[in-house]
Every structure is written in C-alpha cells, then in structure tokens.
Design an enzyme around this catalytic site. Structure first.
Site, PDB file in Angstrom:
ATOM      1  N   LEU A  28       0.857  -1.181   0.000  1.00 47.48           N
ATOM      2  CA  LEU A  28       0.000   0.000   0.000  1.00 47.48           C
ATOM      3  C   LEU A  28       0.895   1.234   0.000  1.00 47.48           C
ATOM      4  O   LEU A  28       1.865   1.296   0.759  1.00 47.48           O
ATOM      5  CB  LEU A  28      -0.893   0.026   1.245  1.00 47.48           C
ATOM      6  CG  LEU A  28      -2.106  -0.905   1.278  1.00 47.48           C
ATOM      7  CD1 LEU A  28      -2.771  -0.838   2.648  1.00 47.48           C
ATOM      8  CD2 LEU A  28      -3.112  -0.543   0.196  1.00 47.48           C
ATOM      9  N   ASP A  29       0.567   2.212  -0.836  1.00 52.81           N
ATOM     10  CA  ASP A  29       1.325   3.464  -0.852  1.00 52.81           C
ATOM     11  C   ASP A  29       1.207   4.176   0.496  1.00 52.81           C
ATOM     12  O   ASP A  29       0.227   3.962   1.232  1.00 52.81           O
ATOM     13  CB  ASP A  29       0.794   4.390  -1.943  1.00 52.81           C
ATOM     14  CG  ASP A  29       1.060   3.855  -3.339  1.00 52.81           C
ATOM     15  OD1 ASP A  29       2.016   3.077  -3.500  1.00 52.81           O
ATOM     16  OD2 ASP A  29       0.308   4.221  -4.264  1.00 52.81           O
ATOM     17  N   PRO A  30       2.162   5.048   0.841  1.00 45.64           N
ATOM     18  CA  PRO A  30       2.044   5.816   2.085  1.00 45.64           C
ATOM     19  C   PRO A  30       0.729   6.583   2.198  1.00 45.64           C
ATOM     20  O   PRO A  30       0.174   6.721   3.290  1.00 45.64           O
ATOM     21  CB  PRO A  30       3.241   6.766   2.017  1.00 45.64           C
ATOM     22  CG  PRO A  30       4.264   6.009   1.221  1.00 45.64           C
ATOM     23  CD  PRO A  30       3.465   5.269   0.174  1.00 45.64           C
TER      24      PRO A  30
ATOM     25  N   ALA B  37      -2.118   5.601   1.249  1.00 46.24           N
ATOM     26  CA  ALA B  37      -3.232   4.684   1.458  1.00 46.24           C
ATOM     27  C   ALA B  37      -3.304   4.181   2.888  1.00 46.24           C
ATOM     28  O   ALA B  37      -2.308   4.118   3.613  1.00 46.24           O
ATOM     29  CB  ALA B  37      -3.119   3.498   0.504  1.00 46.24           C
TER      30      ALA B  37
END
Length: 305
Positions: free
Chosen positions: A49-51, A53
């Site tokens: 997950l991206d930061p 998200a």
C-alpha cells in the site's frame, strides 16, 4: 542495549496479523513496527500500500510467510476518492501538479464513464511504482526524470461503484484483480472524462477473504497486554480456508511431511491444504490423482478449522 542483546529479543512467531495501516507510513515501515510489537524473527506482508493509502495490510509471521503468494494473487477491494480537473506526476496527491482543467461533466456522465471500466481492461503501470526494470524500481527512474516504456497489463475490474459525486470529487468502491493500480485507474477515468483526475484518498477494505473490519491498528496492538497479543494472530492455515481440506492418517502424514507424493484420498484436482495431527502444508493433486507436496511448514501449533 547492544546489537547482540537486541537480536536475542527476536522470537519465533507464526501466524497472520490483520493490520489497519495508517496514512503516512510505507507498507515496509508498518510491517517493521508490527514486527517489533511481536518481536517476530521473520515477517512479510502481502501487497504493498502506498504511504497515502490506509487499510488492510495482512502481515505474515514465521511459517505464514510461505503462503504470501495466495494473498498477492487474490482479488482486492478499495475505497477511493478522485479529484477531477487536476493531474499529477504520481497520479495521487503526493505528486506535483501537471495540469489543471475545468470540470464540466455531470454526475450522469461520470457514472457512464466509470461503468466503461468494468470488466477486463488493459492498464499501463505507473512510473511511480515498485515494479522493477533492470533490477531497479521504476520510481527510482521517475525521480531522476527518466521515462521507461511499460507494457500494458491485463487486469479485471469486477465492480466499480460510484458512491458519491460532490462537485469535482468522486468517491468510488473498486473490486479488482491482482496487479490493479487504483492511481492509474483514477488517471484513466479522468482522461476519459477529458478533464483529468488524481487520487486523493485510498483505503483497502478487503484482500481475498480477509476484511479490514477485523484488523488492528498499531495503537490498538500496543494497548493490548504483551502477554495477550498473540491472541490477535490468526493461525497460519487461515490463509488457506478456501482450499479443499485433506486429513491423513499418521503414517501418510509423516511421508507427506517428508516431501513424498501420495495417492490422493479424495477425487479432486488442484491445490489443497493437508493435515495430520495438525496442519502440514499445501499440496497439489495432479491429473493422475497423485497428491504432491507444495509448501510444507515446520510442525507448529495451529488451530485447524
């Protein structure tokens, strides 16, 4: 405390933690924090997950890491917010603004365009991603201003529900196959609407059969007494509940656990989960009816279902 004494703190922990990742942390940072909470010697996660998200990040400890591919390959569900009229370098709110356009489309047009993305589609992975090119993540090239051609990949959007349209913002829920980039989907929807778009919020709510409603925050974990924290971990075989179950008598279980193929005791084909007195691992029943070991675990205690 010395490095040697720090190393001695790590312990064998086996199980699955459903972590509700906070915004602002990378998946690896969240993993390392969770690992320290349990002092786990070995840990991994299933699907970055991206930061930006938040949401469901299954963290696997010990023997559970052997089955990470099952969740990496599973379908996912996301809640996302799109900002129409603005495109960015990264496809989300963390990037620099590339272009700003007026938003003149109405809700009916938005819903019609979103519906066109349901089903099998081709998607070009974003430059700001962890996909590797010649051994380096694409985002490293992107940060240097180097553009790499990326082949389109086939993905499937099983469902795309427009939950809210508020001016130039859209809230959507996406149920999709592995390999789907919601940032790219947002940009593609914006391009189809001729005004551009980027992602301003993203939350993963489901991965395979796991749900964020059952997940723990880092703060919630720390609030639990250390002696009781292991109670929140799911057993290793909880990742495999969707597979047919085979129970073997002790002699056959020993042979299977030593890597030997057996005659399958059930009329089935494909992957299965295998038990003796406890969970042994996964196997595959081939076309000839042979049960062949695939992933075996050390003989740990698990709560078989």
């Amino acid at each position: 405390m010395s490095k040697a004494s720090m190393r001695r703190r790590w312990q064998q922990v086996d199980g699955v933690l459903l972590l509700d990742k906070p915004r602002g942390l990378s998946s690896n940072d969240a993993l390392q924090k969770a690992r320290r909470v349990f002092q786990a010697a070995k840990a991994g996660h299933t699907g970055t997950l991206d930061p930006l998200a938040t949401g469901l990040l299954p963290v696997l400890f010990g023997e559970a890491t052997k089955f990470s591919n099952l969740l990496l390959d599973s379908d996912k569900t996301y809640e996302a917010t799109l900002q129409l009229g603005v495109t960015t370098t990264t496809g989300d709110a963390e990037g620099e603004v590339l272009d700003t356009r007026p938003v003149t489309v109405d809700e009916a047009a938005i819903r019609a365009v979103c519906a066109r993305f349901i089903g099998p589609i081709s998607q070009v992975p974003p430059m700001y991603s962890a996909l590797k090119y010649e051994g380096k993540p694409l985002y490293e090239y992107a940060r240097q201003g180097i553009h790499i051609e990326r082949p389109a990949r086939e993905i499937t959007i099983h469902a795309l529900d427009v939950r809210r349209v508020a001016g130039s913002q859209i809230d959507i829920v996406v149920h999709c196959s592995k390999g789907t980039y919601i940032r790219t989907l947002a940009a593609d929807i914006g391009a189809a609407l001729a005004c551009g778009a980027h992602l301003t919020a993203l939350r993963r709510t489901q991965s395979g059969g796991l749900d964020v409603a059952d997940a723990y925050t880092l703060e919630g974990l720390l609030a639990i007494e250390e002696s009781a924290r292991s109670n929140v971990l799911r057993p290793v075989d909880s990742l495999l509940a969707h597979l047919p179950r085979i129970d073997l008598e002790p002699a056959l279980a020993t042979r299977f656990g030593h890597g030997q193929a057996l005659r399958a005791p059930i009329d089935a084909r494909g992957p299965v989960r295998v038990y003796g007195e406890r969970f042994i691992g996964t196997g595959v029943i081939d076309e000839g009816g042979a049960l062949r070991p695939q992933r075996l675990v050390s003989q740990i205690d698990t709560d078989a279902d």
